[in-house]
Design an enzyme around this catalytic site. Structure first.
Site, PDB file in Angstrom:
ATOM      1  N   PHE A  92      -8.711  51.747  15.061  1.00 20.78           N
ATOM      2  CA  PHE A  92      -9.258  52.999  15.585  1.00 20.78           C
ATOM      3  C   PHE A  92      -9.883  53.867  14.496  1.00 20.78           C
ATOM      4  O   PHE A  92     -10.062  55.068  14.684  1.00 20.78           O
ATOM      5  CB  PHE A  92      -8.144  53.780  16.296  1.00 20.78           C
ATOM      6  CG  PHE A  92      -6.870  53.837  15.482  1.00 20.78           C
ATOM      7  CD1 PHE A  92      -6.652  54.844  14.569  1.00 20.78           C
ATOM      8  CD2 PHE A  92      -5.905  52.851  15.629  1.00 20.78           C
ATOM      9  CE1 PHE A  92      -5.498  54.887  13.801  1.00 20.78           C
ATOM     10  CE2 PHE A  92      -4.742  52.877  14.863  1.00 20.78           C
ATOM     11  CZ  PHE A  92      -4.532  53.900  13.954  1.00 20.78           C
ATOM     12  N   TYR A  93     -10.249  53.271  13.360  1.00 22.97           N
ATOM     13  CA  TYR A  93     -10.848  54.034  12.259  1.00 22.97           C
ATOM     14  C   TYR A  93     -12.355  54.151  12.450  1.00 22.97           C
ATOM     15  O   TYR A  93     -13.143  53.427  11.846  1.00 22.97           O
ATOM     16  CB  TYR A  93     -10.544  53.363  10.922  1.00 22.97           C
ATOM     17  CG  TYR A  93      -9.171  53.667  10.355  1.00 22.97           C
ATOM     18  CD1 TYR A  93      -8.275  54.500  11.013  1.00 22.97           C
ATOM     19  CD2 TYR A  93      -8.768  53.113   9.145  1.00 22.97           C
ATOM     20  CE1 TYR A  93      -7.032  54.769  10.490  1.00 22.97           C
ATOM     21  CE2 TYR A  93      -7.517  53.389   8.611  1.00 22.97           C
ATOM     22  CZ  TYR A  93      -6.648  54.206   9.288  1.00 22.97           C
ATOM     23  OH  TYR A  93      -5.410  54.475   8.758  1.00 22.97           O
ATOM     24  N   GLY A  94     -12.723  55.078  13.292  1.00 21.30           N
ATOM     25  CA  GLY A  94     -14.127  55.355  13.549  1.00 21.30           C
ATOM     26  C   GLY A  94     -14.203  56.587  14.425  1.00 21.30           C
ATOM     27  O   GLY A  94     -13.225  56.949  15.083  1.00 21.30           O
TER      28      GLY A  94
END
Length: 346
Positions: free
Chosen positions: A66-68
């Site tokens: 979920f790094y965005g």
């Protein structure tokens, strides 16, 4: 090959040697949409860090499903593009990925269906780059299913070959011990810095050292304040999540900035940068400590890695302790959000 510049990760035949300073990749993709980071800028930073390590050591690269922006897979896609373009760096990298949240959210879901969805999504996103994740960890300890069931699902997915190592994140010392009794845990990721050093932090660090588990210490530079890169609230971009943290607001910020300035003065007297002093302080907590500062700058990444060469004397540590006596004001979490909701120390 353990040394001051490396750490041993894993157990038995899966043991690997990693650099004492890792690389957090989140901020390469979680940023203001008007300030998109060019791939080559990100790639240069990643390559520079790997090239700076001792021969035989792998760079601990830390990312998440979920790094965005909008909790998207943008960072995983960037990692895939990096390894597609530079496949020779794959065997020199230890890729750690957090997952287990519901899609496009930060709500933990430990159901077998969601954990499998998360792991297979990560694997499929990374596939074009040819680099598998080396370690998977649930980003938070879920509450919707018993812990043994959730962790058991992760163990089963490991047995299917999706990854070689299992990690934990933001868990208590008790939960870490419980997990490790079920299956060896290679890494536990928690926030550790000179002013994020809570009682439970100390307990997790002690338990990990006893059990032979690496601590991946995130935000070791106090989210830019300890490093001296954030000197006023105006230095924080509009919309940046740090503006929501009480440590970066009004009176608390002024108080904390004074501590950071005094901390920087110690670094000057020591002949190192404030970032290097902050990282050396974390490293000094034990041979299993692996800070994972996030940067998209190749030169800053090299500066960070050089902190492994900084030795802190008793006098240095006493001076730092005196600086920190005033105590940080504000929380490391967003104002008005209880730690239970964020599942810290679960």
């Amino acid at each position: 090959m353990p040394s001051s510049k490396t750490a041993t990760l894993g157990f038995g035949e899966t043991t690997v040697t990693i650099g004492r300073i890792g690389h957090g990749l989140m901020n390469m993709s979680t940023r203001d949409p008007s300030d998109v980071l060019p791939d080559e800028t990100a790639f240069a930073a990643i390559k520079m860090g790997i090239d700076a390590l001792p021969e035989g050591a792998q760079m601990h690269l830390n990312t998440g499903e979920f790094y965005g922006n909008g909790f998207s897979i943008a960072n995983l896609e960037l990692v895939a593009r990096f390894f597609a373009k530079y496949p020779e760096y794959a065997p020199r990298s230890f890729l750690s990925v957090k997952g287990g949240m519901l899609p496009n959210s930060v709500k933990a879901d430990g159901s077998p269906e969601n954990l499998r969805r998360s792991v297979t999504t990560i694997a499929a996103t990374l596939a074009p780059g040819g680099k598998k994740m080396d370690l998977f960890q649930m980003a938070r300890v879920p509450t919707n299913v018993p812990f043994d069931e959730a962790f058991g699902t992760v163990v089963a997915l490991k047995a299917e070959g999706y990854f070689t190592h299992i990690g934990m994140s933001e868990c208590s010392a008790a939960t870490l011990r419980k997990a490790h009794a079920i299956h060896p845990v290679s890494v536990v990721e928690i926030e550790v810095s000179a002013w994020s050093y809570e009682e439970e932090t100390k307990k997790v660090i002690a338990a990990a050292q006893e059990l032979g588990i690496v601590i991946a210490a995130y935000s070791p530079l106090g989210r830019g304040l300890l490093s001296g890169t954030i000197k006023s609230v105006d230095d924080i971009p509009a919309g940046d999540y740090r503006r929501k943290l009480t440590r970066f607001q009004e009176e608390a910020f002024a108080h904390n900035a004074e501590i950071a300035e005094a901390f920087g003065a110690v670094a000057v007297r020591k002949g190192v940068t404030a970032s290097q002093l902050a990282l050396a302080w974390v490293l000094n907590l034990g041979p299993h400590m692996v800070p994972i500062p996030g940067t998209s700058s190749a030169s800053r990444h090299l500066e960070n890695i050089a902190a492994a060469d900084v030795e802190l004397t008793g006098e240095d540590l006493a001076e730092i302790s005196k600086v920190l006596e005033k105590g940080v004001k504000g929380s490391r979490i967003m104002d008005g959000v209880p730690a239970e909701k964020l599942r810290l120390w679960a």
